[in-house]
Design a protein around this motif. Structure first.
Motif, PDB file in Angstrom:
ATOM      1  N   GLU A   1       0.827  -1.213   0.000  1.00 26.91           N
ATOM      2  CA  GLU A   1       0.000   0.000   0.000  1.00 26.91           C
ATOM      3  C   GLU A   1       0.857   1.256   0.000  1.00 26.91           C
ATOM      4  O   GLU A   1       0.563   2.206  -0.721  1.00 26.91           O
ATOM      5  N   PHE A   2       1.938   1.275   0.778  1.00 27.98           N
ATOM      6  CA  PHE A   2       2.817   2.449   0.838  1.00 27.98           C
ATOM      7  C   PHE A   2       3.401   2.768  -0.530  1.00 27.98           C
ATOM      8  O   PHE A   2       3.461   3.920  -0.943  1.00 27.98           O
TER       9      PHE A   2
ATOM     10  N   ASP B   1       1.678   4.833  -3.694  1.00 31.80           N
ATOM     11  CA  ASP B   1       1.516   6.285  -3.717  1.00 31.80           C
ATOM     12  C   ASP B   1       2.372   6.895  -4.827  1.00 31.80           C
ATOM     13  O   ASP B   1       3.571   6.659  -4.899  1.00 31.80           O
TER      14      ASP B   1
ATOM     15  N   GLU C   1       3.382  10.045  -5.475  1.00 32.82           N
ATOM     16  CA  GLU C   1       4.437  10.969  -5.061  1.00 32.82           C
ATOM     17  C   GLU C   1       5.610  10.220  -4.445  1.00 32.82           C
ATOM     18  O   GLU C   1       6.776  10.547  -4.702  1.00 32.82           O
TER      19      GLU C   1
ATOM     20  N   VAL D   1       5.120   1.455   9.691  1.00 37.19           N
ATOM     21  CA  VAL D   1       5.240   2.720   8.963  1.00 37.19           C
ATOM     22  C   VAL D   1       6.313   2.686   7.882  1.00 37.19           C
ATOM     23  O   VAL D   1       6.449   3.646   7.124  1.00 37.19           O
TER      24      VAL D   1
ATOM     25  N   ASP E   1       6.092   5.320   4.909  1.00 33.51           N
ATOM     26  CA  ASP E   1       4.747   5.686   4.468  1.00 33.51           C
ATOM     27  C   ASP E   1       4.661   7.209   4.378  1.00 33.51           C
ATOM     28  O   ASP E   1       5.082   7.920   5.302  1.00 33.51           O
ATOM     29  N   LYS E   2       4.145   7.718   3.271  1.00 34.70           N
ATOM     30  CA  LYS E   2       4.137   9.156   3.013  1.00 34.70           C
ATOM     31  C   LYS E   2       3.504   9.965   4.140  1.00 34.70           C
ATOM     32  O   LYS E   2       3.942  11.079   4.424  1.00 34.70           O
ATOM     33  N   LYS E   3       2.515   9.426   4.813  1.00 28.40           N
ATOM     34  CA  LYS E   3       1.871  10.218   5.856  1.00 28.40           C
ATOM     35  C   LYS E   3       2.786  10.467   7.057  1.00 28.40           C
ATOM     36  O   LYS E   3       2.469  11.285   7.918  1.00 28.40           O
ATOM     37  N   TYR E   4       3.956   9.820   7.079  1.00 26.27           N
ATOM     38  CA  TYR E   4       4.927  10.011   8.155  1.00 26.27           C
ATOM     39  C   TYR E   4       6.159  10.803   7.711  1.00 26.27           C
ATOM     40  O   TYR E   4       7.100  10.954   8.475  1.00 26.27           O
ATOM     41  N   TRP E   5       6.155  11.300   6.480  1.00 27.72           N
ATOM     42  CA  TRP E   5       7.301  12.075   5.993  1.00 27.72           C
ATOM     43  C   TRP E   5       7.480  13.346   6.820  1.00 27.72           C
ATOM     44  O   TRP E   5       6.519  13.925   7.326  1.00 27.72           O
TER      45      TRP E   5
ATOM     46  N   LYS F   1       9.043  13.894   9.634  1.00 25.83           N
ATOM     47  CA  LYS F   1       8.998  13.786  11.096  1.00 25.83           C
ATOM     48  C   LYS F   1      10.289  13.196  11.669  1.00 25.83           C
ATOM     49  O   LYS F   1      10.355  12.900  12.857  1.00 25.83           O
TER      50      LYS F   1
END
Length: 157
Positions: A18-19, A22, A24, A67, A86-90, A92
């Motif tokens: 799934e990661f 994406d 991007e 992640v 995973d992009k939602k954790y970029w 950080k």
């Protein structure tokens, strides 16, 4: 945020698949699978990775949620490291912290890291972990469907 690394499990592949779908994230990574939506090919490729004892592979978790991944393998006769978040954790610091922890347990040196020249975030991750730019290369990047220039980084000590 409790970031940790653990042994990679078969059920992690569902998250990784799934990661990597994406757009991007694929563009940033550049050197990816030909078709990120081809689950059969993806599972076949990762099954080889999971079965290969010489490949050092860890799953990155935050509070036990998957992640990303960090992997050490040989390519072109050299040991290389790669990672995916995973992009939602970029943005950080997760990749930097996970690679730092990984490097504390993997003593292989020299260790190579590669990144597309325009992937500044990945370049920063490598540099924060002591990798030095040692060269440049270029190759066909499936995600961009063109030849892409990349930096080669080396961790010597």
């Amino acid at each position: 945020m409790d970031i940790s690394l653990r042994e990679m499990h078969w059920n992690d592949l569902d998250f990784f698949f799934e990661f990597q779908k994406d757009r991007e994230a694929n563009h940033m990574a550049a050197f990816t699978a030909k078709d990120p939506y081809d689950r059969e090919s993806y599972i076949k490729h990762w099954s080889k990775i999971l079965r290969e004892d010489r490949i050092i592979k860890r799953t990155i978790t935050i509070n036990h949620d998957v992640v990303g991944s960090v992997i050490c393998f040989t390519q072109f006769g050299e040991w290389e490291v790669t990672y995916w978040i995973d992009k939602k954790y970029w943005g950080k610091g997760i990749a930097s912290r996970a690679l730092s922890e990984f490097l504390q347990t993997v003593s292989i040196r020299p260790l190579i890291g590669r990144t597309a020249k325009d992937n500044i975030a990945s370049r920063n991750v490598l540099e924060k972990n002591g990798f030095q730019m040692t060269g440049e290369d270029k190759g066909f990047a499936n995600a961009r469907r063109e030849e892409v220039e990349e930096y080669i980084f080396t961790l010597s000590d």
